[in-house]
Design a protein around this motif. Sequence first.
Motif, short mmCIF file in Angstrom:
data_model
loop_
_atom_site.label_atom_id
_atom_site.label_comp_id
_atom_site.label_asym_id
_atom_site.label_seq_id
_atom_site.Cartn_x
_atom_site.Cartn_y
_atom_site.Cartn_z
N PHE A 194 -28.87 34.31 55.73
CA PHE A 194 -27.72 33.62 55.16
C PHE A 194 -27.37 32.40 56.01
CE2 PHE A 194 -27.18 37.86 53.43
CZ PHE A 194 -26.95 37.54 52.10
N MET B 13 -33.09 38.84 46.77
CA MET B 13 -32.87 39.12 48.19
C MET B 13 -33.06 40.59 48.50
SD MET B 13 -29.50 37.05 49.10
CE MET B 13 -29.16 35.49 48.38
N THR C 92 -17.39 30.25 46.13
CA THR C 92 -16.68 29.82 44.93
C THR C 92 -16.07 30.99 44.18
OG1 THR C 92 -18.14 27.93 44.73
CG2 THR C 92 -16.95 28.59 42.76
N ALA C 93 -16.82 32.11 44.13
CA ALA C 93 -16.28 33.30 43.47
C ALA C 93 -15.00 33.73 44.16
CB ALA C 93 -17.32 34.43 43.50
N SER D 3 -16.68 24.67 39.91
CA SER D 3 -18.06 25.12 39.67
C SER D 3 -19.04 23.97 39.73
CB SER D 3 -18.18 25.79 38.30
OG SER D 3 -17.39 26.92 38.26
N SER E 92 -14.81 26.79 34.30
CA SER E 92 -16.04 26.83 35.11
C SER E 92 -17.25 26.37 34.30
CB SER E 92 -16.27 28.24 35.62
OG SER E 92 -16.51 29.11 34.54
N ILE F 246 -19.87 32.99 34.42
CA ILE F 246 -21.00 32.11 34.74
C ILE F 246 -21.30 32.18 36.23
CG2 ILE F 246 -19.64 30.01 35.12
CD1 ILE F 246 -21.76 28.51 33.56
N ILE F 247 -20.25 32.32 37.06
CA ILE F 247 -20.45 32.46 38.51
C ILE F 247 -21.10 33.80 38.82
CG2 ILE F 247 -19.29 32.42 40.75
CD1 ILE F 247 -18.88 29.83 39.47
N ILE G 40 -27.88 28.42 47.18
CA ILE G 40 -27.15 28.71 45.94
C ILE G 40 -26.24 29.91 46.10
CG2 ILE G 40 -27.42 29.26 43.49
CD1 ILE G 40 -30.12 27.87 43.64
N PHE G 41 -26.78 31.00 46.67
CA PHE G 41 -25.99 32.22 46.76
C PHE G 41 -24.74 32.02 47.60
CE2 PHE G 41 -24.70 36.17 48.68
CZ PHE G 41 -24.56 36.97 47.56
N TYR H 83 -12.20 31.39 43.16
CA TYR H 83 -11.70 31.69 41.81
C TYR H 83 -10.81 32.92 41.83
CZ TYR H 83 -14.21 28.34 38.94
OH TYR H 83 -14.62 27.20 38.35
N TYR H 84 -11.25 33.94 42.58
CA TYR H 84 -10.46 35.17 42.64
C TYR H 84 -9.07 34.85 43.19
CZ TYR H 84 -9.24 39.98 43.70
OH TYR H 84 -8.59 41.19 43.75
N LEU I 9 -24.64 34.15 40.67
CA LEU I 9 -24.66 34.91 41.92
C LEU I 9 -25.66 36.05 41.84
CD1 LEU I 9 -21.06 35.46 43.29
CD2 LEU I 9 -23.04 34.54 44.47
N PHE J 196 -22.08 29.85 45.79
CA PHE J 196 -21.42 30.48 44.66
C PHE J 196 -20.61 31.70 45.08
CE2 PHE J 196 -24.05 27.72 42.15
CZ PHE J 196 -23.23 27.45 41.07
N ALA J 197 -21.01 32.34 46.19
CA ALA J 197 -20.22 33.47 46.70
C ALA J 197 -18.84 32.97 47.14
CB ALA J 197 -20.94 34.15 47.85
N ASN K 193 -29.34 35.08 41.75
CA ASN K 193 -29.86 34.63 43.05
C ASN K 193 -29.83 35.73 44.10
OD1 ASN K 193 -30.52 31.62 42.96
ND2 ASN K 193 -28.59 31.76 41.84
N TYR L 51 -33.59 37.94 54.05
CA TYR L 51 -33.00 36.65 53.68
C TYR L 51 -32.02 36.26 54.76
CZ TYR L 51 -30.60 33.13 50.88
OH TYR L 51 -30.05 31.97 50.41
N SER M 142 -11.79 38.66 37.29
CA SER M 142 -11.13 37.50 37.88
C SER M 142 -12.08 36.40 38.31
CB SER M 142 -10.29 37.92 39.09
OG SER M 142 -9.43 38.96 38.74
N VAL M 143 -13.37 36.65 38.22
CA VAL M 143 -14.34 35.63 38.59
C VAL M 143 -15.06 35.20 37.32
CG1 VAL M 143 -16.46 35.20 39.88
CG2 VAL M 143 -14.64 36.55 40.91
N PRO M 144 -15.21 33.90 37.09
CA PRO M 144 -15.86 33.45 35.85
C PRO M 144 -17.23 34.09 35.67
CG PRO M 144 -14.98 31.58 37.05
CD PRO M 144 -14.81 32.77 37.93
#
Lengths: 219, 220
Positions: free
Chosen positions: A5, B84, A194-195, A174, A163, B72-73, A187-188, A198-199, B77, A191-192, B80, A3, B68-70
């Motif tokens: 990135f 891979m 975004t994670a 989100s 979220s 849903i995320i 997508i990955f 959030y952290y 993640l 969202f990575a 998806n 894959y 600490s991460v929602p």
Amino acid sequence: MDYNFHWKPVIKALPELLEASLLTLQVAAISIVFGIVIGLGLALIRLHMTGPVKWLASAWVELARNTPALFQLFFFGFGLGSFGLHLSPYMIVLLALSFNNAGYLAENFRGGFGAVPETQIRASRSLGMTAFQAYTRIVIPQVLRIVYLPITNQMVWAVLISSLGMLVGFRELSGETQFFASKTFRIFEYFAVTAVIYYVIVKLILGASRLLAVRLFRY
Amino acid sequence: MQPTATFFSGFTLNDLWFLGEAALKSMWISILAITFGSAMGVVFGWLLSVSRRAGALTLAPVLDVFRSVPLIIQLVLFFNFAPMIGLRLNPFEAGLIVLVVYTSANVATVAQAGIEAVGGPMRRAARSLGMSYWQDMRYVVWPIGLRAVFPAWIGVALGVMKDSALVSVLGYVELLKASQILITRTQETFLILAIAGAFYFALSYPISHYAARLEKRWTQ
């Protein structure tokens, strides 16, 4: 792993994502303020009142605590919609979060009120304070100290469940991420990032709350 | 005259069956996640309690990420990410894996608190009575620690049960997803949402009250 990135589109969208995370923080913060005010009210009602008002307050607390946050969000989104009350995605998330926060915080407040001895209220009343003064000057400052940590946790929880806004079309962190992810199919990667955001937000809230605690309560 | 096509039809008894089936699916994924997640969480909690420095530097931050991460995320993640590395997972499997890890991260702190709730003198007493380390764990730490954190564990378990609703974003038809499907067809939003909510409530409310009663009795 074959894959490739592609981080470039994510980097390009980073300003938008950060702006959206401000929206996340905003809606979580406002909902916490509502949650604290309403939660205080609910706790006082459950402690001092009887009859249908208490019954309603109890129903609020139990519903907020015993159903999924996603269900509550759908309820404010689609459930109210069936009564012809169509809210914007922002209002849906704000109301659902406030409803949830108030329910959880009410239980914490109830525990906090239980921890302040009854004799203190009587002592302050005998010093000539009105019931209102006794509450606002003697009881509530102590309760706030007890429920400070639960409020912080609830703030983190509010950020995390905001979220879910992406499922009702709200473009907070989100939702914005999903918007970009579905435009580029990365997508990955989106969202990575975004994670990570959030952290960082969660850590910032916890750090800020610790600093504030030092100033407020001299821990 | 041509018959008019109807796209929407009312809520029938069959739909109630459909919702019931979906509710069972919700319960099934929750039970699996809570069981395996708790087992893993207890191991993590034990690791955290025995390896104070090393655990705090390695395991604790990793578990912290999952708190600490929602959720849903995390779900999106992992769903998806799995292809891979050549994993072909259906929504149920992907959702279950994420829920198990999420549960274990939450149970780990509870388990750690439980182990640390048992005082050092008590454990030294157990050892000096000739118990091995594992006997001390099994007959002293487990019953006392469990008592201290059982209500907290119930809270985590109920939280996971409610959070299992999020697996619907991967396309797994559990209770909330099923109710959405029905809403699309019957247009009876309020009724169906109320049924779905009532189900979660009926499951969660008695257990949380039982835990609260237990907590009150045990702290006396």
